[in-house]
Design an enzyme around this catalytic site. Structure first.
Site, PDB file in Angstrom:
ATOM      1  N   LYS A  75       0.699  -1.161  -0.029  1.00  0.00           N
ATOM      2  CA  LYS A  75       0.147   0.083   0.029  1.00  0.00           C
ATOM      3  C   LYS A  75       0.717   1.228  -0.068  1.00  0.00           C
ATOM      4  O   LYS A  75       1.500   1.467   0.996  1.00  0.00           O
ATOM      5  CB  LYS A  75      -0.948  -0.048   1.089  1.00  0.00           C
ATOM      6  CG  LYS A  75      -1.839   1.135   0.981  1.00  0.00           C
ATOM      7  CD  LYS A  75      -2.526   1.781   2.364  1.00  0.00           C
ATOM      8  CE  LYS A  75      -1.608   2.826   2.805  1.00  0.00           C
ATOM      9  NZ  LYS A  75      -1.790   4.068   2.030  1.00  0.00           N
TER      10      LYS A  75
ATOM     11  N   GLU B 265      10.117   0.618  10.374  1.00  0.00           N
ATOM     12  CA  GLU B 265      11.108   1.787  10.240  1.00  0.00           C
ATOM     13  C   GLU B 265      10.492   2.904  10.507  1.00  0.00           C
ATOM     14  O   GLU B 265       9.488   3.416   9.726  1.00  0.00           O
ATOM     15  CB  GLU B 265      11.575   1.755   8.822  1.00  0.00           C
ATOM     16  CG  GLU B 265      12.312   0.733   8.256  1.00  0.00           C
ATOM     17  CD  GLU B 265      13.730   0.488   8.750  1.00  0.00           C
ATOM     18  OE1 GLU B 265      14.188   1.646   9.419  1.00  0.00           O
ATOM     19  OE2 GLU B 265      14.305  -0.519   8.662  1.00  0.00           O
TER      20      GLU B 265
ATOM     21  N   CYS C  36      13.274  10.392   7.105  1.00  0.00           N
ATOM     22  CA  CYS C  36      13.035   9.932   8.373  1.00  0.00           C
ATOM     23  C   CYS C  36      14.527  10.028   9.237  1.00  0.00           C
ATOM     24  O   CYS C  36      14.811  10.275  10.237  1.00  0.00           O
ATOM     25  CB  CYS C  36      12.798   8.597   8.689  1.00  0.00           C
ATOM     26  SG  CYS C  36      13.938   7.475   7.559  1.00  0.00           S
TER      27      CYS C  36
ATOM     28  N   GLU D 264       9.983  15.217  15.825  1.00  0.00           N
ATOM     29  CA  GLU D 264      10.450  15.086  14.105  1.00  0.00           C
ATOM     30  C   GLU D 264       9.554  16.228  13.544  1.00  0.00           C
ATOM     31  O   GLU D 264       8.197  16.043  13.491  1.00  0.00           O
ATOM     32  CB  GLU D 264      10.057  13.752  13.666  1.00  0.00           C
ATOM     33  CG  GLU D 264      10.398  13.386  12.376  1.00  0.00           C
ATOM     34  CD  GLU D 264      10.320  12.249  11.936  1.00  0.00           C
ATOM     35  OE1 GLU D 264       9.113  11.527  12.443  1.00  0.00           O
ATOM     36  OE2 GLU D 264      11.117  11.391  11.376  1.00  0.00           O
TER      37      GLU D 264
END
Ligand code: NDP
Length: 783
Positions: A191, A265, A299, A393
């Site tokens: 997906k 991850e 990331c 983040e």
């Protein structure tokens, strides 16, 4: 066009847009909307949603919102195709992967333009980085397909993989997921992210072009609900996810207790550390690459600049000048450095976080202006560690700067985060670089470099950045069942009465003795002061053991945390201690054999002998389960280091109460972990005797802690504890769900070994692999 003298003054480039006709032509052929790609063909489109070019807001395509029925159909197609795919020879699979690599390469420019159009990232990046890395990934794994049988003897494919990817590197993340899965003989349902599904759909066409058997790759577009349906689907054997820590946690909970393999991850807040002896110009370039690459939507972006106080002013001045030279503009323009932010929602999130950071005291410097869905390169100065920009983040081109005085300060600041994905260290002193790299809690460390990726090197995080690795040999292990544990029919032990109430009559007379627990190298009474009767096979009491509680586990975890120095002992030292434990156990073999026989009625002598052998086995491995140098890019040494998790919780079964304890604890400490072991609940006295062996074997206090009591309840406390980094549980399947759900708090790695393990044969590399996480360290060489 202005005069040449004017151009020389500004050094502005004229517009140089990459042609997008081929891509627009292709999109026009799909004007009616894309359906999901299932069983080798596109199904009719369902309910459609718009896909935008983020740089202009223009609708460029319409794709299907995948439903639960689409996921069902895709999983069924993948299931049907899996045995045939896994049954092909490695060479046959390699030919398909090779074809995917070749076709990706032949469509490189098309895919680069489509990616830029869909995501907003500069064509310079998609053309020179994303798409070449995609091809590299398929080539590398074509190689693995040929080699799996010989390099991973006895391993088999996991089955059907559900793969969920984010929008920041759409096709690259697809390649990271699909290539290793296929190489190993799995089939996939993927997906893509809602914002960026188009290159995945183009890839579906490439699969058809490559003649890939129908059902091997299935692609279902949609939003988070589609992803959730895929992760939760019963027909999926493995879930691989890249995205936010928040959704990673949801997926950890959704898959808890299902036995699905899982790799995550997740997010990061990676430090970029510049020491006073760094080559400042290179480090400034590094920062630009570290945080402004892909608009900071990375990331592992180096989003926290930690700079030595003595050079801060100079460094910041150069950085500001360099930031002023970055070109913000149309993604398809070849001279653009900073493209569009993926969506207005993401832009608003960046704006919100920067304003919150400013309100918390950061001084914000921005280079240039940005209109529309763009955000200028931003430097936040004077950031306190508690500032939101140092903690959260941002996923945008925003760098939070802090200073440090000593290397210890730098390491402390760098590790002051719940994440642990990557780190970048800049110094001309190699000793310092490696010293710092070894102390950083991060899955990837780049020395004098940043944002390097390669199919041959493992990538993945520590702590809340997730677990599992992608790339290289470690990445493959996520797509294989490496070795089944040897099993025997599970036996039921004479259940211990977990009660502090008066119990049964003793088996023999003598002075009453309650075995203590073992915490921080000392005997410890249970915090609650209660004990329970340990029974023999006839139901008579053979002794008492402490009824440990949450508090005892907490004390044990604290002691284990303080024993972190064990990780720094040489492998030779760890081996020596394991041999010494074996030697001391051997000296007391008769006593242990008798104790085991009294508790279990089984042949204690054989169990003790097997435990001594096992200690020798892992003592032998302590200095041999080592790392490797990976063949990655030109002029880089890329190390794959096995590092201990830190504190491991180990919950032992009732079968083989001494041998199972030793079989689990020995590999964990051989690799440098500190352990909190919960002894067999029914037969704890072998473990409580065993600590007196540990005590006399030079094992530093706190490296092994032993708690007795209700194993289920103690396991839950371990699973919930944020300072426990990994959990091994041996027990009934029914116990797994709540432990894995509880482990989602700090996203600890879990290994559920199940029941009926044949401890006489349960040894090997798998135990060592599960006791480590890989740290990849990249070091450049040459001028
Ligand atoms: P998400 O984690 O929400 O998305 C990643 C993928 O998971 C997408 O395909 C998404 O679908 C899907 N998804 C969303 N919810 C679920 C669910 N409940 N179950 C299964 N799959 C789900 O990231 P976002 O795109 O929403 O970004 C939010 C923030 O996450 C960013 O601002 C950034 O901080 C961080 N992020 C981190 C990434 C990383 O690589 N570490 C990558 C992307 C984002 P859909 O596209 O429809 O949302």
């Amino acid at each position: 066009m202005g005069k040449i003298t004017d151009i020389l003054k500004s050094m502005d480039y004229g517009p140089s847009p990459e042609a997008s006709d081929a891509v627009r032509g292709w999109l026009a052929t799909h004007k009616a909307g894309f359906g999901p790609f299932i069983g080798g063909a596109f199904a009719a489109p369902g309910a459609l949603f718009d896909v935008h070019d983020p740089s202009t807001g223009e609708t460029i395509a319409r794709v299907t919102q995948g439903t639960a029925a689409d996921i069902d159909a895709a999983v069924a197609a993948a299931r049907a195709a899996q045995p045939g795919w896994a049954g092909l020879s490695g060479h046959e699979r390699a030919k398909y992967l090779y074809a995917l690599a070749r076709l990706t390469q032949k469509r490189e420019r098309f895919l680069a333009v489509l990616e830029s159009l869909d995501n907003g990232k500069p064509i310079r990046e998609t053309r020179d980085i994303d798409i070449p890395l995609v091809a590299r990934h398929f080539y590398h794994h074509a190689g693995w397909a040929s080699l799996i049988a010989s390099e991973f003897p006895g391993a088999r494919a996991v089955g059907v993989c559900g793969q969920i990817i984010p929008w920041n590197f759409p096709l690259l993340m697809l390649a990271w997921k699909v290539a290793p899965a296929l190489a190993c003989g799995n089939t996939v349902v993927l997906k893509p992210a809602e914002y960026t599904p188009l290159t995945a759909l183009a890839f579906a066409e490439i699969c058809v072009e490559a003649g890939l058997p129908p059902g091997v790759v299935n692609i279902v577009t949609g939003d988070g609900e589609t992803g959730a349906a895929l992760a939760a689907h019963e027909g999926v054997d493995k879930v691989a996810f890249t995205g936010s820590t928040e959704v990673g946690r949801l997926i950890r909970r959704a898959t808890a207790g299902t036995g699905k393999k899982l790799s995550l991850e997740l997010g990061g807040k990676s430090p970029f550390i510049v020491f006073d002896d760094a080559d400042l110009d290179s480090a400034v370039e590094g920062v630009v690459d570290g945080i402004f690459f892909n608009q900071g939507q990375v990331c592992c972006a180096g989003s926290r600049l930690l700079v030595a106080e003595s050079i801060e002013a100079r460094f910041v001045a150069r950085l500001k000048t360099r930031m002023g030279g970055l070109t913000i503009g149309a993604p398809l323009d070849k001279s653009t450095d900073i493209g569009a932010i993926v969506s207005p929602e993401q832009l608003q999130r960046i704006e919100r976080l920067v304003e919150a950071g400013r309100a918390e005291g950061a001084e914000i410097f921005q280079a240039g202006r940005a209109k529309g869905c763009f955000y200028p390169p931003t430097l936040a100065l004077g950031v306190e560690p508690a500032n939101i920009l140092a903690r959260e983040e941002v996923f945008g081109p925003v760098l939070a700067a802090m200073t440090f005085r000593t290397p210890d300060d730098a390491v402390a600041l760098a590790n002051n985060t719940r994440f642990g994905l990557a780190a970048s260290v800049w110094t001309e002193n190699l000793n310092r670089a490696y010293e710092v790299a070894s102390r950083l809690k991060a899955g990837v460390v780049w020395i004098n470099s940043t944002n390097l990726f390669d199919a041959g090197a493992a990538f993945g995080g520590y702590r809340e950045s997730g677990f599992g690795r992608e790339g290289g040999r470690e990445g493959l292990a996520e797509y294989l069942v490496l070795a089944e544990l040897p099993r025997v029919p599970a036996t039921s032990a004479n259940a211990a009465a977990m009660s502090a109430a008066p119990g049964p009559a003793p088996a023999a007379s003598g002075i009453d003795r309650t075995a203590k627990m073992y915490i921080g190298g000392k005997q410890a009474r249970p915090d609650g002061g209660a004990s329970y009767a340990v029974l023999d096979p006839e139901g008579r009491a053979v002794g008492h053991a402490g009824l440990g509680s949450r508090k005892d586990i907490r004390n044990a975890v604290e002691a284990a945390t303080k024993a972190a120095g064990w990780a720094g002992a040489t492998a030779h030292n760890r081996a020596q201690v394991l041999y010494y434990i074996a030697e001391n156990l051997s000296a007391r073999a008769l006593e242990f054999a008798e104790r085991l026989r009294a508790m279990t009625g089984a042949d204690g002598a054989a169990e003790v002998e097997a435990a001594i052998r096992r200690l020798f086995f892992y003592a032998g491995f302590a200095d041999k389960y080592d790392g490797a140098v990976r063949a990655t890019q030109k002029k880089f040494v890329t190390l794959a280091m096995n590092e201990p998790f830190g504190v491991m919780g180990i919950v032992c079964p009732d079968e083989a109460p001494l041998l199972a304890l030793v079989s689990l604890v020995a590999p964990a400490i051989a690799m440098g972990n500190a352990v909190v072991a919960v002894a067999s609940a029914a037969h704890p006295l072998a473990a409580t005797d065993f600590y007196s062996v540990l005590d006399t074997s030079d094992l530093p206090g706190g490296v092994v802690n032993i708690v007795t009591g209700d194993a289920d309840a103690l396991a839950l406390t371990l699973a919930e504890h944020d300072s426990v980094d990994a959990l091994w549980w041996v027990g009934p399947k029914a116990g797994e769900k709540r432990l894995e759900e509880a482990s989602a708090g700090n996203l600890k790695s879990t290994w559920m070994l199940g029941e009926g393990v044949d401890w006489a044969r349960a040894e090997g590399r798998e135990f060592l692999r599960r006791a480590c996480q890989i740290k990849t360290i990249w070091t450049p060489y040459g001028e």
